[in-house]
Design an enzyme around this catalytic site. Structure first.
Site, PDB file in Angstrom:
ATOM      1  CB  SER A 126      90.624  31.303  98.763  1.00  0.00           C
ATOM      2  OG  SER A 126      91.099  30.681  99.871  1.00  0.00           O
ATOM      3  N   GLY A 185      77.139  38.786 108.164  1.00  0.00           N
ATOM      4  CA  GLY A 185      77.439  37.598 108.642  1.00  0.00           C
ATOM      5  C   GLY A 185      78.889  37.618 109.264  1.00  0.00           C
ATOM      6  CB  ALA A 186      82.041  39.489 108.462  1.00  0.00           C
ATOM      7  CE  LYS A 246      83.201  31.748 106.737  1.00  0.00           C
ATOM      8  NZ  LYS A 246      83.741  33.086 107.734  1.00  0.00           N
TER       9      LYS A 246
HETATM   10  P1  ATR Z   1      79.319  39.542 105.271  1.00  0.00           P
HETATM   11  O1  ATR Z   1      78.796  38.286 105.466  1.00  0.00           O
HETATM   12  O2  ATR Z   1      80.734  39.799 104.565  1.00  0.00           O
HETATM   13  O3  ATR Z   1      79.315  40.483 106.651  1.00  0.00           O
HETATM   14  P2  ATR Z   1      76.987  40.859 104.435  1.00  0.00           P
HETATM   15  O4  ATR Z   1      76.189  39.935 105.178  1.00  0.00           O
HETATM   16  O5  ATR Z   1      76.479  41.101 102.997  1.00  0.00           O
HETATM   17  O6  ATR Z   1      78.363  40.111 104.150  1.00  0.00           O
HETATM   18  O7  ATR Z   1      77.210  42.237 105.078  1.00  0.00           O
HETATM   19  C1  ATR Z   1      77.932  43.310 104.458  1.00  0.00           C
HETATM   20  C2  ATR Z   1      77.914  44.345 105.552  1.00  0.00           C
HETATM   21  O8  ATR Z   1      78.267  45.441 104.836  1.00  0.00           O
HETATM   22  C3  ATR Z   1      76.268  44.810 105.874  1.00  0.00           C
HETATM   23  O9  ATR Z   1      76.750  45.180 107.174  1.00  0.00           O
HETATM   24  C4  ATR Z   1      76.018  45.879 104.886  1.00  0.00           C
HETATM   25  O10 ATR Z   1      74.949  46.696 105.413  1.00  0.00           O
HETATM   26  P3  ATR Z   1      73.611  46.508 105.126  1.00  0.00           P
HETATM   27  O11 ATR Z   1      73.181  45.296 106.468  1.00  0.00           O
HETATM   28  O12 ATR Z   1      72.825  47.680 105.455  1.00  0.00           O
HETATM   29  O13 ATR Z   1      73.238  45.957 103.786  1.00  0.00           O
HETATM   30  C5  ATR Z   1      77.330  46.601 104.682  1.00  0.00           C
HETATM   31  N1  ATR Z   1      77.432  47.424 103.635  1.00  0.00           N
HETATM   32  C6  ATR Z   1      77.677  46.951 102.437  1.00  0.00           C
HETATM   33  N2  ATR Z   1      77.567  47.822 101.473  1.00  0.00           N
HETATM   34  C7  ATR Z   1      77.313  48.953 102.305  1.00  0.00           C
HETATM   35  C8  ATR Z   1      77.211  50.631 101.799  1.00  0.00           C
HETATM   36  N3  ATR Z   1      77.259  51.006 100.480  1.00  0.00           N
HETATM   37  N4  ATR Z   1      77.012  51.276 102.625  1.00  0.00           N
HETATM   38  C9  ATR Z   1      77.106  50.948 104.212  1.00  0.00           C
HETATM   39  N5  ATR Z   1      76.956  49.751 104.539  1.00  0.00           N
HETATM   40  C10 ATR Z   1      77.186  48.586 103.465  1.00  0.00           C
END
Ligand code: ATR
Length: 296
Positions: free
Chosen positions: A26, A146-147, A77
């Site tokens: 962080s 989440g983001a 969160k």
């Molecule tokens: P955060 O809380 O940081 O948003 P998360 O909830 O794990 O983390 O979400 C990660 C995002 O990145 C999601 O939208 C995920 O898509 P999926 O919902 O299909 O999992 C996306 N993401 C992660 N790796 C990916 C990849 N290789 N290709 C496309 N989207 C990806």
């Protein structure tokens, strides 16, 4: 040591920190330490590692120890919101909090991620900037994790007419629709393979996925369909210049990086605990950039 109260009625030394798991990387302590020093405040901000199992116990420990509050990052969160006695509008809407303030025996939850996002887009101005093309045109958003939630909430608040959301797992987009209910913002779900096509006419493209982050694949898409007035926002800040932002710069588009959002979301936290509204200065940004470069 007995605690004292300063002219802002804040106990000194005021203590706060960042709760997360892991929390080792962080950059928030760097930001808050800079402001504590700048304002000569008798306070501290530390990393507070807590597993999900330990989260509630750790928070209660902070309350008992007289902390002013804490920031909350992944994966806590939602748990932070659940644990709070009082929640602000944003935390309640998102059912997630990144800021806890301990006062009057209660735990207050807030969510400042959307504020950080909007301030970054507005270049730090409290008033919307003159070029508002991003808020009067459709916005393209990638990701449904989440983001994405705080950002969608902020875009709805800014009154964007249309949100085109694309996510690898398309069904997840439906879980975000509630954020637009009863608002003038329309959500459309776009298949992941059509993400480049949806850019047509958009004033803003936002990446909320983890693609482009160090150790992750790059976000592979053409920006050809974006209008020349569009801005590109990537919430990833390690690396600072993601392949997406590099491509946007090459096209001459305005870019906003995740570090900007990180810096601005910290402002309301610092104000709440330490009683002073701090500034996001070029010096602070340089400090964090240097740290990111050293550690990458
Ligand atoms: P955060 O809380 O940081 O948003 P998360 O909830 O794990 O983390 O979400 C990660 C995002 O990145 C999601 O939208 C995920 O898509 P999926 O919902 O299909 O999992 C996306 N993401 C992660 N790796 C990916 C990849 N290789 N290709 C496309 N989207 C990806």
């Amino acid at each position: 040591m007995m605690s004292e109260k300063n002219s802002n009625n804040i106990k000194t030394p005021a203590k706060a920190g960042i709760l997360g798991w892991p929390v080792t990387h962080s950059r928030s302590p760097l930001i808050h330490d800079y402001w504590l020093k700048t304002h000569s405040i008798d306070g501290s901000y530390e990393k507070l590692p807590a597993t999900s199992e330990d989260f509630e116990r750790v928070v209660m420990g902070l309350v008992a120890a007289g902390y002013a509050g804490a920031n909350v990052t992944a994966p806590h969160k939602e748990a932070a919101f659940e644990l709070a006695d009082v929640a602000d509008t944003n935390a309640a809407r998102l059912r997630a909090a990144n800021l806890l303030v301990f006062k009057g025996g209660d735990i207050h939850a807030a969510n400042t991620d959307g504020y950080g996002f909007l301030q970054s887009l507005r270049g730090g101005a409290d008033e919307p900037e003159i070029d508002k093309s991003w808020s009067t045109n459709p916005v393209a958003l990638l990701g449904a994790g989440g983001a994405s939630r705080a950002i969608i909430g902020a875009l709805v608040d800014a009154g964007v007419p249309e949100l085109r959301i694309s996510n690898r797992t398309m069904e997840k987009i439906d879980t975000l629709r509630f954020l637009c209910e009863g608002t003038p913002t329309n959500i459309s779900a776009v298949p992941w393979d059509d993400r480049a096509t949806m850019l047509e006419g958009c004033g803003l493209l936002v990446n909320t996925t983890s693609l482009g982050m160090s150790g992750q694949p790059a976000l592979d898409m053409s920006l050809e369909n974006l209008p020349d007035f569009a801005a590109v926002f990537d919430i990833v800040y390690a690396p600072l210049e993601t392949p997406l932002l590099k491509a946007a710069k090459l096209r001459g588009l305005r870019t906003i990086d995740g570090l900007s959002m990180l810096l601005y979301q910290a402002v309301p936290s610092f104000s709440a605990w330490f009683g002073v509204a701090p500034a996001v200065t070029p010096e602070l940004r340089r400090l964090v950039v240097t740290n990111l470069e050293e550690k990458s």
